[in-house]
Design a protein around this motif. Structure first.
Motif, PDB file in Angstrom:
ATOM      1  N   ALA A 224       0.839  -1.203   0.000  1.00 14.56           N
ATOM      2  CA  ALA A 224       0.000   0.000   0.000  1.00 14.56           C
ATOM      3  C   ALA A 224       0.871   1.249   0.000  1.00 14.56           C
ATOM      4  N   GLU A 225       1.961   1.231   0.750  1.00 15.91           N
ATOM      5  CA  GLU A 225       2.857   2.387   0.769  1.00 15.91           C
ATOM      6  C   GLU A 225       3.448   2.652  -0.614  1.00 15.91           C
ATOM      7  N   ARG A 226       3.810   1.566  -1.338  1.00 17.36           N
ATOM      8  CA  ARG A 226       4.337   1.738  -2.699  1.00 17.36           C
ATOM      9  C   ARG A 226       3.278   2.367  -3.611  1.00 17.36           C
ATOM     10  N   SER A 227       2.048   1.888  -3.507  1.00 16.26           N
ATOM     11  CA  SER A 227       0.968   2.442  -4.341  1.00 16.26           C
ATOM     12  C   SER A 227       0.701   3.905  -3.985  1.00 16.26           C
ATOM     13  N   VAL A 228       0.746   4.218  -2.711  1.00 23.11           N
ATOM     14  CA  VAL A 228       0.499   5.592  -2.276  1.00 23.11           C
ATOM     15  C   VAL A 228       1.628   6.506  -2.742  1.00 23.11           C
ATOM     16  N   ARG A 229       2.889   6.035  -2.637  1.00 23.69           N
ATOM     17  CA  ARG A 229       4.018   6.848  -3.124  1.00 23.69           C
ATOM     18  C   ARG A 229       3.892   7.092  -4.629  1.00 23.69           C
TER      19      ARG A 229
ATOM     20  N   ALA B 283       1.156   7.282  -6.279  1.00 20.36           N
ATOM     21  CA  ALA B 283       0.025   8.171  -6.529  1.00 20.36           C
ATOM     22  C   ALA B 283       0.234   9.560  -5.970  1.00 20.36           C
ATOM     23  N   SER B 284       1.269   9.757  -5.200  1.00 20.34           N
ATOM     24  CA  SER B 284       1.501  11.059  -4.578  1.00 20.34           C
ATOM     25  C   SER B 284       1.670  12.127  -5.652  1.00 20.34           C
ATOM     26  N   GLY B 285       0.852  13.157  -5.577  1.00 24.67           N
ATOM     27  CA  GLY B 285       0.925  14.241  -6.554  1.00 24.67           C
ATOM     28  C   GLY B 285       0.130  13.995  -7.813  1.00 24.67           C
ATOM     29  N   SER B 286      -0.435  12.823  -7.983  1.00 24.55           N
ATOM     30  CA  SER B 286      -1.226  12.559  -9.193  1.00 24.55           C
ATOM     31  C   SER B 286      -2.643  13.095  -9.011  1.00 24.55           C
ATOM     32  N   SER B 287      -3.311  13.256 -10.104  1.00 17.42           N
ATOM     33  CA  SER B 287      -4.665  13.810 -10.054  1.00 17.42           C
ATOM     34  C   SER B 287      -5.671  12.726  -9.658  1.00 17.42           C
ATOM     35  N   ILE B 288      -6.771  13.196  -9.090  1.00 14.86           N
ATOM     36  CA  ILE B 288      -7.836  12.269  -8.692  1.00 14.86           C
ATOM     37  C   ILE B 288      -8.417  11.632  -9.944  1.00 14.86           C
ATOM     38  N   GLY B 289      -8.541  10.331  -9.902  1.00 14.03           N
ATOM     39  CA  GLY B 289      -9.086   9.585 -11.031  1.00 14.03           C
ATOM     40  C   GLY B 289      -8.020   8.980 -11.930  1.00 14.03           C
ATOM     41  N   SER B 290      -6.762   9.338 -11.704  1.00 11.55           N
ATOM     42  CA  SER B 290      -5.702   8.744 -12.524  1.00 11.55           C
ATOM     43  C   SER B 290      -5.515   7.280 -12.141  1.00 11.55           C
TER      44      SER B 290
ATOM     45  N   SER C 275      -2.792   5.711 -11.151  1.00 13.69           N
ATOM     46  CA  SER C 275      -2.014   5.530  -9.924  1.00 13.69           C
ATOM     47  C   SER C 275      -2.853   5.888  -8.695  1.00 13.69           C
ATOM     48  N   TRP C 276      -3.707   6.908  -8.815  1.00 12.23           N
ATOM     49  CA  TRP C 276      -4.599   7.272  -7.704  1.00 12.23           C
ATOM     50  C   TRP C 276      -5.578   6.133  -7.422  1.00 12.23           C
ATOM     51  N   ALA C 277      -6.135   5.537  -8.481  1.00 12.01           N
ATOM     52  CA  ALA C 277      -7.082   4.431  -8.320  1.00 12.01           C
ATOM     53  C   ALA C 277      -6.396   3.220  -7.694  1.00 12.01           C
ATOM     54  N   ALA C 278      -5.161   2.936  -8.094  1.00 11.13           N
ATOM     55  CA  ALA C 278      -4.422   1.806  -7.516  1.00 11.13           C
ATOM     56  C   ALA C 278      -4.174   2.040  -6.026  1.00 11.13           C
ATOM     57  N   ALA C 279      -3.868   3.278  -5.674  1.00 11.43           N
ATOM     58  CA  ALA C 279      -3.655   3.606  -4.252  1.00 11.43           C
ATOM     59  C   ALA C 279      -4.948   3.449  -3.467  1.00 11.43           C
ATOM     60  N   GLN C 280      -6.073   3.842  -4.056  1.00 16.28           N
ATOM     61  CA  GLN C 280      -7.358   3.690  -3.374  1.00 16.28           C
ATOM     62  C   GLN C 280      -7.704   2.216  -3.154  1.00 16.28           C
TER      63      GLN C 280
ATOM     64  N   ARG D  24      -3.618   7.831   3.904  1.00 12.40           N
ATOM     65  CA  ARG D  24      -4.692   8.589   3.237  1.00 12.40           C
ATOM     66  C   ARG D  24      -4.306  10.063   3.070  1.00 12.40           C
ATOM     67  N   ALA D  25      -3.553  10.593   4.025  1.00 10.33           N
ATOM     68  CA  ALA D  25      -3.150  11.990   3.935  1.00 10.33           C
ATOM     69  C   ALA D  25      -2.192  12.222   2.767  1.00 10.33           C
ATOM     70  N   GLN D  26      -1.479  11.194   2.350  1.00  5.48           N
ATOM     71  CA  GLN D  26      -0.525  11.333   1.256  1.00  5.48           C
ATOM     72  C   GLN D  26      -1.194  11.269  -0.122  1.00  5.48           C
TER      73      GLN D  26
END
Length: 171
Positions: free
Chosen positions: A87-92, A94-101, A103-108, A167-169
């Protein structure tokens, strides 16, 4: 035309005269003898409440049941901590990516997997809460239940802080 100022004084004099009338026509507002409380009063006993026994399913031995529940919570916590690095890898990523991208979806999805792993420990906490409530209602000793409950609360709190940090990231 009559000036209204001249009518105010006679009218006020009539009102004041009404207040000065004798008081023997009206009852006194002093405390009467029947209004004085004397003696003691015995309370009426209320109906006795029958508290139904709360049924809990931990088996015949509470200690063994608590040990089993804590072991289940620790196993759920281990599964949670094993899922944290992915999860940390997915969040890293997605960091800085737009909502709906992507990488953001993978982090979610990774965060949802962590939520699912956390819920297994929360289920155990719910069972311990039920045991604690039943013991308290029945006025039984709940010391062992409180200790087991505090152990599981610590595990769930640790999981909550990890989820909050991740989640904050992503936001």
């Amino acid at each position: 035309m009559i000036d209204r100022k001249h009518l105010v004084f006679p009218f006020a004099a009539l009102l004041v005269a009404g207040c000065a009338a004798s008081s023997d026509r009206y009852p006194s507002l002093a405390v009467r003898d029947v209004e004085r409380a004397e003696g003691t009063f015995d309370p009426v006993p209320g109906p006795q409440l029958d508290v139904p026994e709360v049924e809990v399913d931990v088996g015949p031995d509470l200690g063994a049941g608590l040990t089993s529940l804590v072991a289940d919570a620790q196993a759920a916590h281990t599964a949670f901590t094993d899922a944290v690095p992915a999860a940390e890898r997915s969040v890293r990523a997605a960091s800085g990516s737009s909502i709906g991208s992507d990488s953001w979806a993978a982090a979610q999805v990774a965060l949802a997997d962590l939520d699912s792993a956390r819920s297994n420990a929360a289920i155990v906490l719910g069972e311990l809460d039920t045991l604690y409530t039943a013991a308290t209602v029945q006025a039984e000793d709940a010391t062992a239940i409180v200790e087991a409950r505090n152990t599981v609360i610590a595990l769930v709190s640790e999981e909550d802080s990890v989820l909050e940090r991740l989640r904050a990231q992503v936001r």
